[in-house]
Design a protein around this motif. Structure first.
Motif, mmCIF file in Angstrom:
data_model
loop_
_atom_site.group_PDB
_atom_site.id
_atom_site.type_symbol
_atom_site.label_atom_id
_atom_site.label_comp_id
_atom_site.label_asym_id
_atom_site.label_seq_id
_atom_site.Cartn_x
_atom_site.Cartn_y
_atom_site.Cartn_z
ATOM 1 N N MET A 278 0.863 -1.171 0.000
ATOM 2 C CA MET A 278 0.000 0.000 0.000
ATOM 3 C C MET A 278 0.902 1.224 0.000
ATOM 4 O O MET A 278 1.831 1.297 0.802
ATOM 5 C CB MET A 278 -0.890 -0.016 1.240
ATOM 6 N N SER A 279 0.622 2.192 -0.863
ATOM 7 C CA SER A 279 1.473 3.372 -0.920
ATOM 8 C C SER A 279 0.625 4.632 -0.868
ATOM 9 O O SER A 279 -0.498 4.662 -1.350
ATOM 10 C CB SER A 279 2.309 3.351 -2.200
ATOM 11 N N ALA A 280 1.195 5.672 -0.243
ATOM 12 C CA ALA A 280 0.520 6.963 -0.162
ATOM 13 C C ALA A 280 1.203 7.885 -1.163
ATOM 14 O O ALA A 280 2.407 8.102 -1.095
ATOM 15 C CB ALA A 280 0.619 7.518 1.249
ATOM 16 N N ARG A 281 0.430 8.441 -2.120
ATOM 17 C CA ARG A 281 0.989 9.308 -3.147
ATOM 18 C C ARG A 281 0.059 10.498 -3.337
ATOM 19 O O ARG A 281 -1.090 10.468 -2.914
ATOM 20 C CB ARG A 281 1.143 8.541 -4.457
ATOM 21 N N PRO A 282 0.534 11.553 -3.996
ATOM 22 C CA PRO A 282 -0.338 12.714 -4.244
ATOM 23 C C PRO A 282 -1.583 12.327 -5.038
ATOM 24 O O PRO A 282 -1.592 11.333 -5.765
ATOM 25 C CB PRO A 282 0.558 13.657 -5.052
ATOM 26 N N HIS A 283 -2.621 13.139 -4.874
ATOM 27 C CA HIS A 283 -3.914 12.882 -5.517
ATOM 28 C C HIS A 283 -3.776 12.630 -7.008
ATOM 29 O O HIS A 283 -4.300 11.639 -7.541
ATOM 30 C CB HIS A 283 -4.838 14.079 -5.258
ATOM 31 N N ALA A 284 -3.073 13.494 -7.712
ATOM 32 C CA ALA A 284 -2.967 13.372 -9.174
ATOM 33 C C ALA A 284 -2.270 12.071 -9.571
ATOM 34 O O ALA A 284 -2.633 11.448 -10.572
ATOM 35 C CB ALA A 284 -2.211 14.574 -9.748
ATOM 36 N N GLU B 71 -13.756 1.975 1.592
ATOM 37 C CA GLU B 71 -14.089 1.123 0.448
ATOM 38 C C GLU B 71 -12.855 0.816 -0.392
ATOM 39 O O GLU B 71 -11.897 1.594 -0.416
ATOM 40 C CB GLU B 71 -15.123 1.824 -0.452
ATOM 41 N N GLU B 72 -12.902 -0.312 -1.088
ATOM 42 C CA GLU B 72 -11.881 -0.664 -2.067
ATOM 43 C C GLU B 72 -12.554 -0.768 -3.424
ATOM 44 O O GLU B 72 -13.601 -1.408 -3.552
ATOM 45 C CB GLU B 72 -11.207 -1.988 -1.697
ATOM 46 N N PHE B 73 -11.964 -0.097 -4.423
ATOM 47 C CA PHE B 73 -12.536 -0.123 -5.764
ATOM 48 C C PHE B 73 -11.438 0.155 -6.785
ATOM 49 O O PHE B 73 -10.297 0.465 -6.430
ATOM 50 C CB PHE B 73 -13.693 0.876 -5.902
ATOM 51 N N ARG B 74 -11.813 0.025 -8.055
ATOM 52 C CA ARG B 74 -10.855 0.229 -9.134
ATOM 53 C C ARG B 74 -11.014 1.611 -9.751
ATOM 54 O O ARG B 74 -12.116 2.133 -9.840
ATOM 55 C CB ARG B 74 -11.056 -0.826 -10.225
ATOM 56 N N LEU B 75 -9.890 2.161 -10.194
ATOM 57 C CA LEU B 75 -9.871 3.401 -10.956
ATOM 58 C C LEU B 75 -9.412 3.091 -12.370
ATOM 59 O O LEU B 75 -8.584 2.203 -12.578
ATOM 60 C CB LEU B 75 -8.892 4.405 -10.340
ATOM 61 N N VAL B 76 -9.954 3.831 -13.334
ATOM 62 C CA VAL B 76 -9.478 3.743 -14.715
ATOM 63 C C VAL B 76 -8.729 5.032 -14.994
ATOM 64 O O VAL B 76 -9.301 6.124 -14.944
ATOM 65 C CB VAL B 76 -10.647 3.557 -15.710
ATOM 66 N N LEU B 77 -7.434 4.923 -15.244
ATOM 67 C CA LEU B 77 -6.584 6.088 -15.473
ATOM 68 C C LEU B 77 -6.758 6.599 -16.900
ATOM 69 O O LEU B 77 -7.271 5.883 -17.764
ATOM 70 C CB LEU B 77 -5.128 5.709 -15.203
ATOM 71 N N PRO B 78 -6.348 7.838 -17.173
ATOM 72 C CA PRO B 78 -6.517 8.399 -18.524
ATOM 73 C C PRO B 78 -5.884 7.551 -19.626
ATOM 74 O O PRO B 78 -6.376 7.521 -20.754
ATOM 75 C CB PRO B 78 -5.826 9.768 -18.419
ATOM 76 N N ASP B 79 -4.805 6.802 -19.303
ATOM 77 C CA ASP B 79 -4.173 5.968 -20.325
ATOM 78 C C ASP B 79 -4.843 4.595 -20.467
ATOM 79 O O ASP B 79 -4.392 3.739 -21.220
ATOM 80 C CB ASP B 79 -2.685 5.784 -20.025
ATOM 81 N N GLY B 80 -5.959 4.356 -19.717
ATOM 82 C CA GLY B 80 -6.703 3.107 -19.810
ATOM 83 C C GLY B 80 -6.276 2.053 -18.797
ATOM 84 O O GLY B 80 -6.926 1.010 -18.680
ATOM 85 N N ALA B 81 -5.181 2.308 -18.070
ATOM 86 C CA ALA B 81 -4.721 1.349 -17.053
ATOM 87 C C ALA B 81 -5.704 1.332 -15.885
ATOM 88 O O ALA B 81 -6.415 2.312 -15.622
ATOM 89 C CB ALA B 81 -3.331 1.728 -16.562
ATOM 90 N N THR B 82 -5.754 0.192 -15.198
ATOM 91 C CA THR B 82 -6.637 0.034 -14.037
ATOM 92 C C THR B 82 -5.796 -0.042 -12.776
ATOM 93 O O THR B 82 -4.743 -0.677 -12.766
ATOM 94 C CB THR B 82 -7.487 -1.241 -14.169
ATOM 95 N N TRP C 202 -6.195 -0.461 -8.330
ATOM 96 C CA TRP C 202 -7.026 -0.675 -7.148
ATOM 97 C C TRP C 202 -6.647 0.345 -6.079
ATOM 98 O O TRP C 202 -5.458 0.606 -5.858
ATOM 99 C CB TRP C 202 -6.818 -2.075 -6.578
ATOM 100 N N VAL C 203 -7.663 0.914 -5.417
ATOM 101 C CA VAL C 203 -7.407 1.855 -4.322
ATOM 102 C C VAL C 203 -8.272 1.503 -3.112
ATOM 103 O O VAL C 203 -9.330 0.881 -3.242
ATOM 104 C CB VAL C 203 -7.679 3.323 -4.723
ATOM 105 N N ARG C 204 -7.752 1.891 -1.948
ATOM 106 C CA ARG C 204 -8.556 1.883 -0.726
ATOM 107 C C ARG C 204 -8.841 3.342 -0.419
ATOM 108 O O ARG C 204 -7.918 4.144 -0.269
ATOM 109 C CB ARG C 204 -7.792 1.236 0.432
ATOM 110 N N ASP C 205 -10.119 3.671 -0.316
ATOM 111 C CA ASP C 205 -10.546 5.064 -0.150
ATOM 112 C C ASP C 205 -11.291 5.206 1.166
ATOM 113 O O ASP C 205 -12.328 4.576 1.372
ATOM 114 C CB ASP C 205 -11.460 5.448 -1.329
ATOM 115 N N ARG C 206 -10.723 6.002 2.085
ATOM 116 C CA ARG C 206 -11.377 6.273 3.370
ATOM 117 C C ARG C 206 -11.803 7.733 3.372
ATOM 118 O O ARG C 206 -10.961 8.622 3.245
ATOM 119 C CB ARG C 206 -10.416 5.991 4.527
#
Length: 196
Positions: free
Chosen positions: A1-7, A51-62, A64-68
């Motif tokens: 699990m890694s913490a990175r900037p929003h963007a 919650e845990e769910f998937r994000l679709v990035l602008p380049d089409g990559a998927t 997984w994130v944990r969002d609190r």
């Protein structure tokens, strides 16, 4: 699990959130979006979620994130801001998928092994039984050898049956049912005669 900037996690700028607060939902994978829209809409009554769910990035990559997310309220109790911690859990989810695949392969191996081991047991048992009907069946040494073979074949058969049961349980083919069992003796209780 890694913490990175929003963007870096969402693949979108923070400015887009400032302009439209619910724009983060556009990044959520279509299969997870309805669930997350429901969680977002329910913030008025359910002040936080994890919650845990998937994000679709602008380049089409998927990803997984944990969002609190926690709702911040004003003095009237209205939600006017949210506090959010989003972590990239793609590596953990990938490891979980690999472990599930390894577990499925192990179960398949156990089932195959048990079936392959079971096949030769019947011929071995039959051959050992035939040792007792030959012309020299009266030999004590032969009788002992036959008993050892039959005993070991039975032992192997029990082990193979146990392996098959483990494979069936792991694959969900055996359902365990719970029920209460009365451990008291089944005979009726005798009443003592009244004292005089």
């Amino acid at each position: 699990m890694s913490a990175r900037p929003h963007a870096a996690i969402w693949g979108r700028s923070v400015d887009s959130l400032r302009r439209q607060h619910a724009s983060w939902l556009d990044a959520v994978h279509p299969d997870d979006r309805a669930r997350m829209q429901g969680r977002w809409a329910a913030l008025a009554t359910q002040p936080h979620y994890d919650e845990e769910f998937r994000l679709v990035l602008p380049d089409g990559a998927t990803r997984w994130v944990r969002d609190r997310l926690f709702a911040v309220r004003n003095f009237r109790g209205e939600v006017y801001r949210v506090a959010r911690v989003t972590s990239d859990i793609s590596a953990r989810r990938e490891m979980e998928a690999l472990l599930r695949a390894a577990d499925a392969n192990k179960n398949q191996f156990l089932a195959t092994l048990a079936h392959e081991l079971r096949n030769p047991l019947s011929p071995i048992r039959n051959a050992a039984a035939l040792l007792g009907v030959t012309a020299d069946s009266g030999s004590e040494r032969q009788a002992r050898a036959r008993e050892v073979i039959l005993r070991q074949v039975d032992h192997l058969a029990h082990l193979v049956d146990d392996l098959l049961d483990v494979a069936r349980i792991s694959e969900g083919k055996i359902v365990l049912r719970r029920e209460e069992v009365n451990l008291a003796p089944s005979s009726p209780r005798r009443s003592r005669p009244p004292r005089p």
